[in-house]
Design a protein around this motif. Sequence first.
Motif, mmCIF file in Angstrom:
data_model
loop_
_atom_site.group_PDB
_atom_site.id
_atom_site.type_symbol
_atom_site.label_atom_id
_atom_site.label_comp_id
_atom_site.label_asym_id
_atom_site.label_seq_id
_atom_site.Cartn_x
_atom_site.Cartn_y
_atom_site.Cartn_z
ATOM 1 N N TYR A 148 14.829 -36.444 12.442
ATOM 2 C CA TYR A 148 15.064 -35.203 11.713
ATOM 3 C C TYR A 148 15.628 -35.477 10.321
ATOM 4 C CZ TYR A 148 16.459 -30.324 11.026
ATOM 5 O OH TYR A 148 16.597 -29.042 10.547
ATOM 6 N N ASP A 149 16.571 -36.402 10.230
ATOM 7 C CA ASP A 149 17.175 -36.728 8.926
ATOM 8 C C ASP A 149 16.158 -37.343 7.981
ATOM 9 O OD1 ASP A 149 19.584 -35.747 9.767
ATOM 10 O OD2 ASP A 149 20.505 -37.704 10.122
ATOM 11 N N GLU A 150 15.258 -38.172 8.511
ATOM 12 C CA GLU A 150 14.230 -38.779 7.665
ATOM 13 C C GLU A 150 13.292 -37.712 7.085
ATOM 14 O OE1 GLU A 150 13.438 -42.285 6.860
ATOM 15 O OE2 GLU A 150 15.582 -42.137 7.200
ATOM 16 N N VAL A 151 12.910 -36.756 7.920
ATOM 17 C CA VAL A 151 12.031 -35.687 7.454
ATOM 18 C C VAL A 151 12.747 -34.808 6.437
ATOM 19 C CG1 VAL A 151 10.845 -33.576 8.180
ATOM 20 C CG2 VAL A 151 10.573 -35.675 9.504
ATOM 21 N N ARG A 152 13.995 -34.460 6.725
ATOM 22 C CA ARG A 152 14.758 -33.623 5.795
ATOM 23 C C ARG A 152 14.942 -34.321 4.449
ATOM 24 N NH1 ARG A 152 18.045 -29.400 7.544
ATOM 25 N NH2 ARG A 152 18.540 -29.271 5.313
ATOM 26 N N LYS A 153 15.182 -35.613 4.477
ATOM 27 C CA LYS A 153 15.363 -36.378 3.243
ATOM 28 C C LYS A 153 14.080 -36.383 2.412
ATOM 29 C CE LYS A 153 15.853 -40.842 3.618
ATOM 30 N NZ LYS A 153 16.460 -42.167 3.931
ATOM 31 N N LEU A 169 9.228 -32.303 16.804
ATOM 32 C CA LEU A 169 9.808 -33.209 15.812
ATOM 33 C C LEU A 169 8.970 -34.475 15.656
ATOM 34 C CD1 LEU A 169 12.049 -33.893 13.841
ATOM 35 C CD2 LEU A 169 13.412 -34.746 15.777
ATOM 36 N N THR A 170 8.463 -35.013 16.749
ATOM 37 C CA THR A 170 7.630 -36.216 16.628
ATOM 38 C C THR A 170 6.310 -35.906 15.928
ATOM 39 O OG1 THR A 170 6.853 -35.838 18.903
ATOM 40 C CG2 THR A 170 8.628 -37.437 18.599
ATOM 41 N N THR A 171 5.784 -34.697 16.123
ATOM 42 C CA THR A 171 4.585 -34.292 15.379
ATOM 43 C C THR A 171 4.875 -34.246 13.893
ATOM 44 O OG1 THR A 171 3.779 -32.969 17.255
ATOM 45 C CG2 THR A 171 2.867 -32.463 15.082
ATOM 46 N N MET A 172 5.973 -33.623 13.539
ATOM 47 C CA MET A 172 6.385 -33.540 12.136
ATOM 48 C C MET A 172 6.573 -34.946 11.553
ATOM 49 S SD MET A 172 7.397 -31.042 9.940
ATOM 50 C CE MET A 172 8.561 -30.634 8.640
ATOM 51 N N TYR A 173 7.264 -35.792 12.294
ATOM 52 C CA TYR A 173 7.531 -37.134 11.790
ATOM 53 C C TYR A 173 6.250 -37.940 11.644
ATOM 54 C CZ TYR A 173 9.686 -41.630 11.024
ATOM 55 O OH TYR A 173 10.033 -42.833 10.461
ATOM 56 N N LEU A 174 5.344 -37.843 12.611
ATOM 57 C CA LEU A 174 4.083 -38.581 12.514
ATOM 58 C C LEU A 174 3.290 -38.164 11.295
ATOM 59 C CD1 LEU A 174 2.927 -38.746 16.241
ATOM 60 C CD2 LEU A 174 3.474 -40.697 14.760
ATOM 61 N N PHE A 175 3.279 -36.867 10.990
ATOM 62 C CA PHE A 175 2.584 -36.413 9.789
ATOM 63 C C PHE A 175 3.209 -37.044 8.544
ATOM 64 C CE2 PHE A 175 1.909 -33.644 6.168
ATOM 65 C CZ PHE A 175 0.552 -33.377 6.247
ATOM 66 N N TYR A 176 4.527 -37.046 8.468
ATOM 67 C CA TYR A 176 5.210 -37.633 7.318
ATOM 68 C C TYR A 176 4.994 -39.148 7.262
ATOM 69 C CZ TYR A 176 7.753 -33.530 5.617
ATOM 70 O OH TYR A 176 8.094 -32.323 5.040
ATOM 71 N N PHE A 177 4.969 -39.800 8.420
ATOM 72 C CA PHE A 177 4.767 -41.246 8.446
ATOM 73 C C PHE A 177 3.360 -41.620 8.018
ATOM 74 C CE2 PHE A 177 3.219 -44.911 10.980
ATOM 75 C CZ PHE A 177 3.942 -45.901 10.334
ATOM 76 N N ASN A 229 1.410 -40.156 6.125
ATOM 77 C CA ASN A 229 1.218 -39.878 4.705
ATOM 78 C C ASN A 229 2.264 -40.532 3.810
ATOM 79 O OD1 ASN A 229 -1.168 -38.057 4.757
ATOM 80 N ND2 ASN A 229 0.169 -36.874 6.113
ATOM 81 N N ARG A 230 3.031 -41.469 4.387
ATOM 82 C CA ARG A 230 4.001 -42.277 3.629
ATOM 83 C C ARG A 230 5.031 -41.425 2.892
ATOM 84 N NH1 ARG A 230 2.395 -47.948 2.581
ATOM 85 N NH2 ARG A 230 0.602 -48.391 3.915
ATOM 86 N N LEU A 231 5.452 -40.369 3.533
ATOM 87 C CA LEU A 231 6.497 -39.513 2.971
ATOM 88 C C LEU A 231 7.876 -39.940 3.452
ATOM 89 C CD1 LEU A 231 4.659 -36.105 3.477
ATOM 90 C CD2 LEU A 231 4.809 -37.439 1.374
ATOM 91 N N VAL A 232 7.912 -40.773 4.484
ATOM 92 C CA VAL A 232 9.152 -41.385 4.961
ATOM 93 C C VAL A 232 8.997 -42.894 4.850
ATOM 94 C CG1 VAL A 232 9.774 -39.494 6.517
ATOM 95 C CG2 VAL A 232 8.292 -41.332 7.348
ATOM 96 N N ASP A 233 10.100 -43.611 5.055
ATOM 97 C CA ASP A 233 10.082 -45.065 4.938
ATOM 98 C C ASP A 233 9.032 -45.664 5.873
ATOM 99 O OD1 ASP A 233 11.234 -47.859 6.025
ATOM 100 O OD2 ASP A 233 11.869 -47.564 3.951
ATOM 101 N N TRP A 234 8.084 -46.402 5.293
ATOM 102 C CA TRP A 234 6.937 -46.895 6.048
ATOM 103 C C TRP A 234 7.335 -47.944 7.084
ATOM 104 C CZ3 TRP A 234 2.180 -45.732 7.302
ATOM 105 C CH2 TRP A 234 1.319 -46.715 7.768
ATOM 106 N N GLU A 235 8.129 -48.922 6.698
ATOM 107 C CA GLU A 235 8.511 -49.992 7.612
ATOM 108 C C GLU A 235 9.363 -49.451 8.759
ATOM 109 O OE1 GLU A 235 7.305 -52.957 7.533
ATOM 110 O OE2 GLU A 235 6.217 -52.669 5.652
#
Length: 369
Positions: A19-24, A327-335, A337-343
Motif C-alpha cells: 500500500y505504501d509503495e502504491v501511495r508513494k 491491493l495485489t491487483t493495484m500493485y501488479l499494475f504499478y509494477f 508499468n514500472r511505477l514502483v521500484d522494479w527490483e
Amino acid sequence: MQRGSLKEYLTEPFLKTLYDEVRKAGAIRSISLDLTHECNIHCKGCYYFSQQINRLGSNATDGDFDRLIESEKERGTNFVTVVGGEPSLELGRLKKVYDNFKMNVSTNGFRKIPYEGFEQMPIGVSVWGNHATDRKMRGSGKRDIFPVALKNYRNDSRAFWYYTVTPGNAHEIQQVTEECVRNGNRVLYTFYSDLTNMGGSYDHRQGFQFAREEIARMIERFPEHILLSNYIGEVVSTGKLFEQEWGYSVCTSISTNNPVNAERLTNGNPYSPHFRAYNADFLTTRRCCTATTRSCDSCLDVWQHFSWIILNMKKHLTTEADFTNWLTTMYLFYFINRLVDWEKGAALLPEIHRRIGMERFTAEARKAS
C-alpha cells in the motif's frame, strides 16, 4: 474474519508495504493513444482491424501529434498506454511519449524497439499460442513471428509476453510459458475474444476454466515470472466482480469527452474521469480502448479489467482476503508499468501470488482436472 477497516488491514506488514509503495507512486491520470493506423501484420481477431478502428480519423502530421502531447501535459495526464496499429513503426512518436510521460507499449514483436532511448519502457510483446498456433493466427500460416520476437527481446528486462490465451488451445500454455521464461522474460496472460467468428477452439463462449487451471500451474512453477494473479484471471475470464457482471455499464475505461458515453457517466458505476482513448488522428476519441460499437460483453482485455478491479476498491473492503485481492491487483499494475521500484517488486512477486490464495486456486485446479 469480517473487519471492513482499511486501517486494520494495513496493520499487516506485507499489505502495508504494498500500500505504501502504491501511495508513494501517486494516482494515475491516464489515456490510451494510437500512434499510427498502420501495422506490419494483421492478426486474426485483432480488435483494431475487426472494429475498423484503423479507419477512424484522417492521417495526422507530426505537428498534430506534438500538439496532442502538449495539450495532455497541460491537462495533467501522467500515464499513456500506447496501442493501435504497430507502435514500432513510429519510433519518433514513441520516443516523444516516453520522454514526456510514464507509459507502456504493446507491440507484435516483429520489429525490435531499440534499447537505447527507451531503457525503462515496459514493452508488452504479443504471442497468441505455440509456434503453430501463433503462425496461424498472426502470420496467416506463412510467417513465424514468435521466434523473431523471442530473438528481438531475449533477456530484455523491459519486455514481458502479452500472451492471448484461446479456450481450445489452453494445453499450449505450459509450452509457451516455459519458452518465454527461458527467453529471460515475464508473462502476462490475457484472453481471446472471437470477434471474427472463427469458432471452434477460438470461441471465447466455451469459457476458460482449463486455461485458468493451466495458468494456476504456471504461477505455482514460476511465481517470480507471472504478472497475472489467479484473482485477476478469474475476474477477466468469467466477467464477474462480486455482484456485477462485465459489460459496457460497468467498464471504467471509457472516453469521458465522447458524447456516446454521456448516459454511462450517470449510471452510478465508477469510471476513470480523466481517461480518453485517442485515435491515430490525435484529435478524436472512441468509446473506449478496444471498441467502437461492438458489445462489451465480449471484451476480455486484461488492462480494462485491471481498471475495473482497481476502481472498485470499496467492494473489496469486506474481508482481508478481498482487500488483499484488490491491493495485489493495484500493485501488479504499478509494477508491470514500472511505477514502483522494479527490483523490489520483482522480489515481492512470489509472496503476492501466495497471499492471494495460490494454494487454494491450484488445489481447485488439480481437483477439476
